[in-house]
Design an enzyme around this catalytic site. Structure first.
Site, PDB file in Angstrom:
ATOM      1  CG  HIS A 114      29.264  13.167  35.472  1.00 17.62           C
ATOM      2  ND1 HIS A 114      29.133  12.557  36.700  1.00 17.62           N
ATOM      3  CD2 HIS A 114      28.238  14.059  35.392  1.00 17.62           C
ATOM      4  CE1 HIS A 114      28.090  13.069  37.331  1.00 17.62           C
ATOM      5  NE2 HIS A 114      27.517  13.964  36.559  1.00 17.62           N
ATOM      6  CE  LYS A 166      23.340  18.142  45.876  1.00 18.09           C
ATOM      7  NZ  LYS A 166      23.521  18.472  44.475  1.00 18.09           N
ATOM      8  NE  ARG A 189      20.592  13.282  33.322  1.00 19.89           N
ATOM      9  CZ  ARG A 189      20.562  13.331  34.650  1.00 19.89           C
ATOM     10  NH1 ARG A 189      21.169  12.395  35.343  1.00 19.89           N
ATOM     11  NH2 ARG A 189      19.913  14.287  35.278  1.00 19.89           N
ATOM     12  CB  SER A 229      25.567  11.637  40.947  1.00 20.16           C
ATOM     13  OG  SER A 229      26.481  11.962  39.953  1.00 20.16           O
TER      14      SER A 229
HETATM   15  O1  PNS Z   1      25.690  18.523  39.344  1.00 15.38           O
HETATM   16  P1  PNS Z   1      24.671  19.553  39.687  1.00 15.38           P
HETATM   17  O2  PNS Z   1      24.345  19.503  41.167  1.00 15.38           O
HETATM   18  O3  PNS Z   1      23.452  19.494  38.814  1.00 15.38           O
HETATM   19  O4  PNS Z   1      25.356  20.986  39.402  1.00 15.38           O
HETATM   20  C1  PNS Z   1      24.685  22.172  39.706  1.00 15.38           C
HETATM   21  C2  PNS Z   1      25.641  23.369  39.607  1.00 15.38           C
HETATM   22  C3  PNS Z   1      26.898  23.132  40.414  1.00 15.38           C
HETATM   23  C4  PNS Z   1      26.015  23.597  38.162  1.00 15.38           C
HETATM   24  C5  PNS Z   1      24.877  24.624  40.132  1.00 15.38           C
HETATM   25  O5  PNS Z   1      24.270  24.323  41.348  1.00 15.38           O
HETATM   26  C6  PNS Z   1      25.793  25.818  40.316  1.00 15.38           C
HETATM   27  O6  PNS Z   1      26.258  26.401  39.379  1.00 15.38           O
HETATM   28  N1  PNS Z   1      26.034  26.186  41.589  1.00 15.38           N
HETATM   29  C7  PNS Z   1      26.912  27.276  41.966  1.00 15.38           C
HETATM   30  C8  PNS Z   1      26.118  28.428  42.596  1.00 15.38           C
HETATM   31  C9  PNS Z   1      25.439  29.269  41.522  1.00 15.38           C
HETATM   32  O7  PNS Z   1      26.075  29.821  40.657  1.00 15.38           O
HETATM   33  N2  PNS Z   1      24.092  29.340  41.602  1.00 15.38           N
HETATM   34  C10 PNS Z   1      23.257  30.063  40.655  1.00 15.38           C
HETATM   35  C11 PNS Z   1      22.781  29.143  39.551  1.00 15.38           C
HETATM   36  S1  PNS Z   1      21.769  29.986  38.388  1.00 15.38           S
END
Ligand code: PNS
Length: 179
Positions: free
Chosen positions: A19, A43, A92, A130
């Site tokens: 990150h 979560k 990645r 993570s």
């Molecule tokens: O680190 P992660 O868990 O891969 O991040 C995922 C994240 C936070 C980018 C994604 O889950 C997100 O944007 N969540 C907020 C809710 C949202 O906007 N959902 C629609 C996604 S298309």
């Protein structure tokens, strides 16, 4: 010229060196980069939102144009609130691509003017996540080189709260084992 603000959203539970590698790259191409930590009540996280924010803030203070924030709800709505025009995500390996593509296209459907920018972290971090860091730490493995020293320390405290007090307690190795 117009200033470009980008957000780098994620769970960061915990943040890894991968990150930080991406944040450094992002800080070089965007005028402002907001690391946006998701508050997701569904979560079950290892670190609380406050802990994740505190660690991320400490580890990113070296970059002047990077700040840390938290958000809940739709990421596209948060982007509007902070006037961001881009979203930074890391890829990645090809295995990330399908999920990231789906998310980027859905976000584009929701907010056509918000651009997703993919960046590739250093090869050394291509296998790092993570989830694996959490698993290794929970099973007592070594996460040296995968996360910053501060995160290692916090992981040790999470796994064994007594570790916090070791400096004034009986040294760990000679402590009697519980039956
Ligand atoms: O680190 P992660 O868990 O891969 O991040 C995922 C994240 C936070 C980018 C994604 O889950 C997100 O944007 N969540 C907020 C809710 C949202 O906007 N959902 C629609 C996604 S298309």
């Amino acid at each position: 010229m117009k200033k470009v603000t980008a957000i780098y959203p994620g769970s960061f539970d915990p943040l890894t060196n991968g990150h930080l590698d991406l944040i450094e790259r992002g800080s070089k191409i965007f005028d402002e980069l907001i690391v946006a930590i998701l508050r997701n009540p569904e979560k079950l996280a290892l670190f609380s939102l406050a802990e994740r924010k505190e660690m991320m803030t400490a580890m990113t203070e070296r970059w002047e144009n990077v700040r840390v924030d938290t958000f809940d709800g739709l990421m596209v709505d948060y982007a509007v609130r902070v006037k961001a025009s881009a979203v930074l995500r890391g890829i990645r390996a090809i295995s990330d691509y399908e999920y990231e593509l789906q998310m980027a296209l859905m976000n584009r459907k929701l907010s056509p003017n918000l651009e997703t920018v993919f960046m590739i972290p250093a090869e050394a971090y291509s296998y790092l996540s993570s989830r694996l860091v959490r698993e290794i730490a929970q099973l007592g493995g070594n996460v040296d080189g995968l996360v910053p020293e501060l995160v290692q320390q916090r992981l040790r405290e999470k796994m064994d709260p007594a570790h916090k007090f070791e400096s004034w307690e009986t040294p760990r190795k000679s402590r009697a084992k519980k039956p």
